[in-house]
Design a protein around this motif. Structure first.
Motif, PDB file in Angstrom:
ATOM      1  N   GLU A 156       0.828  -1.187   0.000  1.00 30.03           N
ATOM      2  CA  GLU A 156       0.000   0.000   0.000  1.00 30.03           C
ATOM      3  C   GLU A 156       0.878   1.258   0.000  1.00 30.03           C
ATOM      4  N   THR A 157       0.470   2.246  -0.768  1.00 40.63           N
ATOM      5  CA  THR A 157       1.201   3.498  -0.872  1.00 40.63           C
ATOM      6  C   THR A 157       0.672   4.487   0.160  1.00 40.63           C
ATOM      7  N   SER A 158       1.591   5.164   0.864  1.00 38.09           N
ATOM      8  CA  SER A 158       1.174   6.178   1.830  1.00 38.09           C
ATOM      9  C   SER A 158       1.019   7.526   1.135  1.00 38.09           C
ATOM     10  N   LEU A 159       0.182   8.371   1.710  1.00 43.86           N
ATOM     11  CA  LEU A 159      -0.099   9.691   1.142  1.00 43.86           C
ATOM     12  C   LEU A 159       0.191  10.784   2.159  1.00 43.86           C
ATOM     13  N   PRO A 160       0.776  11.904   1.731  1.00 44.66           N
ATOM     14  CA  PRO A 160       0.933  13.059   2.618  1.00 44.66           C
ATOM     15  C   PRO A 160      -0.392  13.801   2.725  1.00 44.66           C
ATOM     16  N   MET A 161      -1.276  13.305   3.585  1.00 43.61           N
ATOM     17  CA  MET A 161      -2.650  13.801   3.619  1.00 43.61           C
ATOM     18  C   MET A 161      -2.758  15.256   4.049  1.00 43.61           C
ATOM     19  N   ASN A 162      -1.814  15.743   4.857  1.00 43.86           N
ATOM     20  CA  ASN A 162      -1.878  17.147   5.241  1.00 43.86           C
ATOM     21  C   ASN A 162      -1.773  18.045   4.011  1.00 43.86           C
ATOM     22  N   ALA A 163      -0.858  17.711   3.113  1.00 41.09           N
ATOM     23  CA  ALA A 163      -0.710  18.503   1.883  1.00 41.09           C
ATOM     24  C   ALA A 163      -1.912  18.334   0.971  1.00 41.09           C
ATOM     25  N   VAL A 164      -2.441  17.115   0.902  1.00 42.61           N
ATOM     26  CA  VAL A 164      -3.633  16.876   0.084  1.00 42.61           C
ATOM     27  C   VAL A 164      -4.785  17.748   0.568  1.00 42.61           C
ATOM     28  N   THR A 165      -4.946  17.802   1.880  1.00 44.92           N
ATOM     29  CA  THR A 165      -6.035  18.592   2.473  1.00 44.92           C
ATOM     30  C   THR A 165      -5.805  20.086   2.269  1.00 44.92           C
ATOM     31  N   ALA A 166      -4.603  20.541   2.581  1.00 47.29           N
ATOM     32  CA  ALA A 166      -4.323  21.972   2.525  1.00 47.29           C
ATOM     33  C   ALA A 166      -4.413  22.527   1.106  1.00 47.29           C
ATOM     34  N   LYS A 167      -4.060  21.709   0.123  1.00 45.46           N
ATOM     35  CA  LYS A 167      -4.104  22.183  -1.263  1.00 45.46           C
ATOM     36  C   LYS A 167      -5.349  21.697  -2.006  1.00 45.46           C
ATOM     37  N   GLU A 168      -6.242  21.013  -1.299  1.00 50.73           N
ATOM     38  CA  GLU A 168      -7.499  20.544  -1.899  1.00 50.73           C
ATOM     39  C   GLU A 168      -7.239  19.751  -3.175  1.00 50.73           C
ATOM     40  N   ILE A 169      -6.327  18.789  -3.056  1.00 50.59           N
ATOM     41  CA  ILE A 169      -5.971  17.940  -4.191  1.00 50.59           C
ATOM     42  C   ILE A 169      -7.050  16.877  -4.401  1.00 50.59           C
ATOM     43  N   ALA A 170      -7.488  16.715  -5.640  1.00 52.99           N
ATOM     44  CA  ALA A 170      -8.412  15.632  -5.985  1.00 52.99           C
ATOM     45  C   ALA A 170      -7.596  14.410  -6.403  1.00 52.99           C
ATOM     46  N   ILE A 171      -7.905  13.266  -5.815  1.00 54.52           N
ATOM     47  CA  ILE A 171      -7.180  12.033  -6.119  1.00 54.52           C
ATOM     48  C   ILE A 171      -8.120  11.088  -6.860  1.00 54.52           C
ATOM     49  N   ARG A 172      -7.681  10.647  -8.035  1.00 50.50           N
ATOM     50  CA  ARG A 172      -8.486   9.730  -8.848  1.00 50.50           C
ATOM     51  C   ARG A 172      -7.674   8.480  -9.167  1.00 50.50           C
ATOM     52  N   GLY A 173      -8.242   7.333  -8.952  1.00 50.22           N
ATOM     53  CA  GLY A 173      -7.624   6.111  -9.438  1.00 50.22           C
ATOM     54  C   GLY A 173      -7.955   5.927 -10.911  1.00 50.22           C
ATOM     55  N   SER A 174      -7.168   5.103 -11.575  1.00 51.01           N
ATOM     56  CA  SER A 174      -7.445   4.788 -12.984  1.00 51.01           C
ATOM     57  C   SER A 174      -7.134   3.321 -13.206  1.00 51.01           C
TER      58      SER A 174
END
Length: 347
Positions: free
Chosen positions: A272-290
């Motif tokens: 499993e890949t870890s995510l820097p969720m603080n940055a995802v939240t602060a920059k409002e990043i949309a994450i999409r699988g493909s």
């Protein structure tokens, strides 16, 4: 009929198998070229990936093209002698996800060369394959079978582009420049990306990334600061296509995405890949699988037939089926290979 069969890690054999015959709505295709995919390499090197393991001998392969040699009853639009690329995607058409218009998530998918179910779904690295006529897309004159066999991985990246939304005038980052990463560059360019930056840790694949459309390539093993510089003022890129499955590539990409950007994850890893969720939240990043594709296969063949994309820089090796082990070893060596094909006839 000869077929390339995996029995376990590094146990790849060329075996005789009984040829099937076309039924109603089906065609028999003499396979001419088959591209070795990352999943094929996982079966060869490790006997599977994640929790998926080979439990019986499995014919590998799902990136194939060849020539129609026989027609079943009721087939229209194809004739003996037609050259075709064969889509490996065979959804049931009746489960809840097929009915919702998500056939790539079919609950009863029969995808060539897969050990995800048991009995396994036998693959297409064989001299003759029976396929539904709907899976077969005609190849234009002048297109090699090796190029046509790349319609499948191109379709994967076209599906990823659809997940990202419009790329018109967008700045795009591609992390990981294996075959899927290189094809993501091609697909992004075809869909109007203004600037494409590609990263990897190996110079040979970055050189090919530049050939196929990247405006800038960065070897992050040698110059990570060059990518980090794009993180100024909260980031530079509108879209990231993450094709490596590597934690560091995910994190470094999020660090240079601008607020409101989209991360499209294509790369898979064994953990499993870890995510820097603080940055995802602060920059409002949309994450999409493909995941995989379906309708995009026909579009991929059309792009290839009309020469709207040039895949020739990615075709870096071809081996006869008798040398399947050598072909797989070459395909695993990223320093000298991008897309290696097995040849079952004239390709």
């Amino acid at each position: 009929m000869r077929a390339v069969v995996i029995h376990g890690p590094h146990d790849l054999r060329l075996e005789d198998r009984e040829a099937e015959r076309a039924g109603p709505g089906e065609v028999e295709v003499a396979i001419e070229a088959g591209g070795i995919c990352g999943s094929d390499l996982h079966y060869y090197q490790h006997g599977g990936f994640g929790v998926v393991r080979i439990r019986e001998p499995l014919i590998l392969g799902h990136e194939v093209a060849g020539r129609v040699v026989a027609l079943g009853s009721g087939v229209d639009g194809l004739a003996v002698g037609d050259r075709v690329a064969v889509s490996p995607s065979r959804p049931c058409g009746a489960c809840r996800y097929c009915l919702e218009g998500k056939p790539n998530h079919c609950l009863h998918m029969r995808f060539y060369g897969s050990a995800m179910v048991f009995p396994h779904i036998q693959g297409a690295f064989r001299e003759q394959l029976v396929a539904s006529a709907s899976q077969c897309h005609k190849i234009a004159d002048g297109i090699s079978s090796a190029e046509a066999a790349m319609a499948e991985p191109l379709a994967v990246t076209l599906h990823a582009v659809a997940q990202a939304g419009s790329l018109l005038d967008k700045r795009v980052l591609v992390t990981g420049c294996g075959p899927i990463g290189a094809l993501a560059i091609i697909a992004a360019r075809a869909h109007g990306a203004r600037e494409i930056v590609a990263t990897d840790v190996m110079a040979p694949v970055l050189a090919i990334a530049g050939q196929v459309g990247a405006d800038r390539t960065i070897n992050v093993a040698e110059d990570a600061a060059a990518l980090a510089a794009y993180g100024a003022d909260k980031g530079s890129f509108d879209v990231q296509f993450e094709c490596s499955g590597n934690d560091r590539a995910v994190a470094s990409g999020i660090g240079v995405l601008r607020p409101g950007a989209t991360l499209v994850q294509l790369g898979l890893s064994g953990t499993e890949t870890s995510l820097p969720m603080n940055a995802v939240t602060a920059k409002e990043i949309a994450i999409r699988g493909s995941f995989r594709f379906h309708a995009e296969f026909g579009l991929a063949v059309d792009f290839i037939n009309r020469r709207r994309v040039d895949l020739s820089p990615l075709v870096t090796g071809g081996y006869p089926a008798e040398q399947a082990v050598a072909a797989f070893e070459a395909a695993a060596d990223r320093s000298r290979s991008m897309k290696v094909h097995l040849a079952f006839g004239t390709a």
